[in-house]
Structure formats: structure tokens, C-alpha cells
Design a protein around this motif. Structure first.
Motif, PDB file in Angstrom:
ATOM      1  N   GLN A  69       0.843  -1.192   0.000  1.00  0.00           N
ATOM      2  CA  GLN A  69       0.000   0.000   0.000  1.00  0.00           C
ATOM      3  C   GLN A  69       0.869   1.229   0.000  1.00  0.00           C
ATOM      4  O   GLN A  69       2.049   1.170   0.335  1.00  0.00           O
ATOM      5  N   LEU A 110       2.462   4.387   1.431  1.00  0.00           N
ATOM      6  CA  LEU A 110       2.831   4.788   2.775  1.00  0.00           C
ATOM      7  C   LEU A 110       2.797   6.300   2.861  1.00  0.00           C
ATOM      8  O   LEU A 110       3.506   6.988   2.133  1.00  0.00           O
ATOM      9  N   ARG A 111       1.932   6.795   3.716  1.00  0.00           N
ATOM     10  CA  ARG A 111       1.832   8.236   3.925  1.00  0.00           C
ATOM     11  C   ARG A 111       2.473   8.552   5.268  1.00  0.00           C
ATOM     12  O   ARG A 111       2.031   8.068   6.296  1.00  0.00           O
ATOM     13  N   SER A 122      -3.910  13.375   7.291  1.00  0.00           N
ATOM     14  CA  SER A 122      -4.075  11.934   7.350  1.00  0.00           C
ATOM     15  C   SER A 122      -2.688  11.286   7.351  1.00  0.00           C
ATOM     16  O   SER A 122      -1.795  11.716   6.634  1.00  0.00           O
ATOM     17  N   TRP A 123      -2.503  10.271   8.164  1.00  0.00           N
ATOM     18  CA  TRP A 123      -1.183   9.666   8.266  1.00  0.00           C
ATOM     19  C   TRP A 123      -1.292   8.171   8.520  1.00  0.00           C
ATOM     20  O   TRP A 123      -2.309   7.679   8.982  1.00  0.00           O
ATOM     21  N   THR A 124      -0.218   7.472   8.228  1.00  0.00           N
ATOM     22  CA  THR A 124      -0.110   6.043   8.481  1.00  0.00           C
ATOM     23  C   THR A 124       1.065   5.749   9.409  1.00  0.00           C
ATOM     24  O   THR A 124       0.958   4.936  10.300  1.00  0.00           O
ATOM     25  N   TRP A 166       2.664   3.232  14.035  1.00  0.00           N
ATOM     26  CA  TRP A 166       1.950   2.826  12.822  1.00  0.00           C
ATOM     27  C   TRP A 166       0.469   2.804  13.139  1.00  0.00           C
ATOM     28  O   TRP A 166       0.032   2.138  14.066  1.00  0.00           O
ATOM     29  N   GLN A 167      -0.278   3.574  12.398  1.00  0.00           N
ATOM     30  CA  GLN A 167      -1.733   3.561  12.515  1.00  0.00           C
ATOM     31  C   GLN A 167      -2.243   2.525  11.525  1.00  0.00           C
ATOM     32  O   GLN A 167      -2.377   2.797  10.337  1.00  0.00           O
ATOM     33  N   CYS A 168      -2.476   1.307  12.020  1.00  0.00           N
ATOM     34  CA  CYS A 168      -2.747   0.200  11.103  1.00  0.00           C
ATOM     35  C   CYS A 168      -4.179   0.165  10.586  1.00  0.00           C
ATOM     36  O   CYS A 168      -4.431  -0.447   9.545  1.00  0.00           O
ATOM     37  N   GLY A 169      -5.105   0.814  11.265  1.00  0.00           N
ATOM     38  CA  GLY A 169      -6.466   0.899  10.767  1.00  0.00           C
ATOM     39  C   GLY A 169      -7.028  -0.440  10.341  1.00  0.00           C
ATOM     40  O   GLY A 169      -6.971  -1.423  11.077  1.00  0.00           O
ATOM     41  N   ASP A 190      -5.881  -2.427   8.146  1.00  0.00           N
ATOM     42  CA  ASP A 190      -4.854  -3.386   7.721  1.00  0.00           C
ATOM     43  C   ASP A 190      -4.752  -4.568   8.677  1.00  0.00           C
ATOM     44  O   ASP A 190      -4.309  -5.640   8.303  1.00  0.00           O
ATOM     45  N   HIS A 238      -9.162   0.048  14.994  1.00  0.00           N
ATOM     46  CA  HIS A 238      -8.389   1.284  14.779  1.00  0.00           C
ATOM     47  C   HIS A 238      -7.079   1.227  15.571  1.00  0.00           C
ATOM     48  O   HIS A 238      -6.792   2.080  16.406  1.00  0.00           O
TER      49      HIS A 238
END
Length: 126
Positions: free
Chosen positions: A3, A5-6, A52-54, A88-91, A93, A99
Motif C-alpha cells: 500500500q 505509505l503516507r 491523514s497519516w499512516t 503505525w496507525q494500522c487501521g 490493515d 483502529h
């Protein structure tokens, strides 16, 4: 799956959430929460909003419940000088986490010595 990466913002990160606000000795932690919105608004005014971030490298933990740096420090028998290595904000994934936030913290000296084998991982959920 691969994916995009932001990375997190290009500004300074600031303390956010319960970990940045501790009891000032009056025994009423709840009273300090009244200032959370004001402090967050002031930081946003100075450095801009959080896009927005990852992935976040370093900075202040963006924690939902507990400060991962404090958790590591409290589990360390020596107290240690810990700092945030990454979040890491895995959301979606990681379906098992609602969350999810995965934090890696490291002792300052270990980072200076490039010893990454003693990193402490902490998982939080929003």
C-alpha cells in the motif's frame, strides 16, 4: 498487501491525549482534561493541523489510551530513558484491532548505539 505509505506531517508533533496531561498534584486529573481542546487548538494554530497519516517516526506519541513511552518506562526496572521510535496507525490493515496503533519505543542510548534488538512494542486501540 503493498500500500501507499503516507508519512506524518512535516511539522513538529505535539503531545496529544491523556499521556500529555498528568495530575498536577491537585488529585483531579479530570480538571486538566478541560484544557485539552484549548491546547490542541493552540498547537494546530502554530504548526497546522494533523493531515491523514499512516506512519510517524519519532516525535510525541499519538496515543489513544496510554502513553507507550510511559508504559515502557514503568516496565523497565531501571526506569530507563525511553523515547518514541515510530507509530503505525494500522487501521483496517489489521482486522483484529479496532483502529489499532502500534508503537515502538526505544531507550535513548540504544538508539544512539543503533541497537534495535531491544525495542519495546506496544499496541493500543482507539
Amino acid at each position: 498487501e503493498p500500500q501507499q505509505l503516507r508519512t506524518l506531517w512535516h511539522q513538529l508533533s505535539w503531545p496529544k491525549g491523556p499521556s500529555g496531561y498528568e495530575d498536577q498534584g491537585d488529585g483531579h486529573l479530570e480538571g486538566n482534561y478541560a484544557l485539552l481542546g484549548q491546547l490542541d487548538a493552540a498547537w494546530s494554530h502554530v504548526v497546522g493541523g494533523r493531515p491523514s497519516w499512516t506512519l510517524q517516526i519519532g516525535g510525541h506519541p499519538n496515543s489513544a489510551n496510554w502513553d507507550p513511552v510511559e508504559v515502557a518506562r514503568n516496565k523497565d526496572p531501571d526506569g530507563g530513558d525511553w523515547l518514541l521510535l515510530a507509530t503505525w496507525q494500522c487501521g483496517e490493515d489489521v482486522e483484529e484491532l479496532d483502529h489499532g496503533l502500534v508503537h515502538w519505543v526505544i531507550r535513548r542510548q540504544d538508539l544512539a548505539d543503533l541497537r534495535f534488538n531491544r525495542v519495546y512494542g506496544y499496541v493500543d486501540m482507539i
